[in-house]
Design a protein around this motif. Structure first.
Motif, PDB file in Angstrom:
ATOM      1  N   ALA A 174       0.820  -1.214   0.000  1.00  0.00           N
ATOM      2  CA  ALA A 174       0.000   0.000   0.000  1.00  0.00           C
ATOM      3  C   ALA A 174       0.854   1.263   0.000  1.00  0.00           C
ATOM      4  O   ALA A 174       0.314   2.367  -0.002  1.00  0.00           O
ATOM      5  CB  ALA A 174      -0.923   0.001   1.213  1.00  0.00           C
ATOM      6  N   ALA A 200      -6.208   2.343   2.389  1.00  0.00           N
ATOM      7  CA  ALA A 200      -5.218   1.783   1.464  1.00  0.00           C
ATOM      8  C   ALA A 200      -5.002   0.302   1.735  1.00  0.00           C
ATOM      9  O   ALA A 200      -4.870  -0.493   0.800  1.00  0.00           O
ATOM     10  CB  ALA A 200      -3.899   2.552   1.582  1.00  0.00           C
ATOM     11  N   LEU A 201      -4.978  -0.078   3.003  1.00  0.00           N
ATOM     12  CA  LEU A 201      -4.821  -1.489   3.349  1.00  0.00           C
ATOM     13  C   LEU A 201      -6.037  -2.302   2.917  1.00  0.00           C
ATOM     14  O   LEU A 201      -5.900  -3.428   2.429  1.00  0.00           O
ATOM     15  CB  LEU A 201      -4.593  -1.650   4.850  1.00  0.00           C
ATOM     16  CG  LEU A 201      -3.269  -1.130   5.391  1.00  0.00           C
ATOM     17  CD1 LEU A 201      -3.259  -1.207   6.915  1.00  0.00           C
ATOM     18  CD2 LEU A 201      -2.108  -1.898   4.807  1.00  0.00           C
ATOM     19  N   GLN A 228      -7.952  -1.688   0.426  1.00  0.00           N
ATOM     20  CA  GLN A 228      -7.916  -1.816  -1.030  1.00  0.00           C
ATOM     21  C   GLN A 228      -6.924  -2.906  -1.456  1.00  0.00           C
ATOM     22  O   GLN A 228      -7.198  -3.672  -2.367  1.00  0.00           O
ATOM     23  CB  GLN A 228      -7.533  -0.482  -1.655  1.00  0.00           C
ATOM     24  CG  GLN A 228      -7.640  -0.457  -3.151  1.00  0.00           C
ATOM     25  CD  GLN A 228      -7.342   0.919  -3.712  1.00  0.00           C
ATOM     26  OE1 GLN A 228      -6.734   1.747  -3.051  1.00  0.00           O
ATOM     27  NE2 GLN A 228      -7.782   1.150  -4.931  1.00  0.00           N
ATOM     28  N   ILE A 229      -5.804  -2.979  -0.772  1.00  0.00           N
ATOM     29  CA  ILE A 229      -4.783  -3.977  -1.103  1.00  0.00           C
ATOM     30  C   ILE A 229      -5.246  -5.380  -0.718  1.00  0.00           C
ATOM     31  O   ILE A 229      -5.081  -6.328  -1.481  1.00  0.00           O
ATOM     32  CB  ILE A 229      -3.446  -3.644  -0.399  1.00  0.00           C
ATOM     33  CG1 ILE A 229      -2.853  -2.366  -0.963  1.00  0.00           C
ATOM     34  CG2 ILE A 229      -2.456  -4.794  -0.483  1.00  0.00           C
ATOM     35  CD1 ILE A 229      -2.462  -2.431  -2.410  1.00  0.00           C
TER      36      ILE A 229
END
Length: 112
Positions: free
Chosen positions: A40, A85-86, A88-89
Motif C-alpha cells: 500500500a 489503502a490497506l 484496497q490492497i
C-alpha cells in the motif's frame, strides 16, 4: 465555575473516546500482514503498531493533553489514510462482485 464543570464532566469523556479510538486503531493495525503495508506504500506495520501502541499507553496511563492530542492525530491519520489503502490492497472493501444482471436484492432473471 464553568471550567470546573467542564473538567468534571466533559473532559473525561473525551479521554475515554480517544482511548477507545486508539484501541480500535491498534487492533485494526494488527490484522493486515506486513506485506500489505509495503504494497500500500505506507509506513511499516511495526511503525504503526509502535505509534498506536504508545498512543494507547499515553491515553490510558498519562493525562498529558499534548501527548493525547498527538496520538489522536496519529489515530486519525491511520483511519483516514492507512486503513483505506490497506483495505484496497487486501480486498476488504466490502463490495460484492456479481454479474452485470444482479440487482440490489439478487440476480435479475427477466421475470421468469
Amino acid at each position: 465555575m464553568l471550567m470546573q464543570g467542564f473538567d468534571n464532566g466533559v473532559l473525561p469523556l473525551f479521554g475515554y473516546a480517544m482511548l477507545a479510538l486508539a484501541v480500535v486503531a491498534f487492533v485494526m493495525a494488527v490484522m493486515p500482514s506486513a506485506q500489505a503495508y509495503t504494497a500500500a506504500d505506507k509506513q511499516t506495520k511495526t511503525f504503526w503498531l509502535v505509534i498506536l501502541g504508545v498512543t494507547v499507553v499515553v491515553d490510558f496511563f498519562l493525562a498529558m493533553l499534548f501527548l493525547q492530542i498527538a496520538g489522536l492525530v496519529a489515530t486519525i491519520v491511520f483511519f483516514v489514510d492507512v486503513r483505506p489503502a490497506l483495505k484496497q490492497i487486501t480486498g476488504g472493501g466490502g463490495k460484492r462482485r456479481g454479474s452485470s444482471s444482479d440487482g440490489p436484492y439478487g440476480p435479475y432473471n427477466g421475470g421468469r
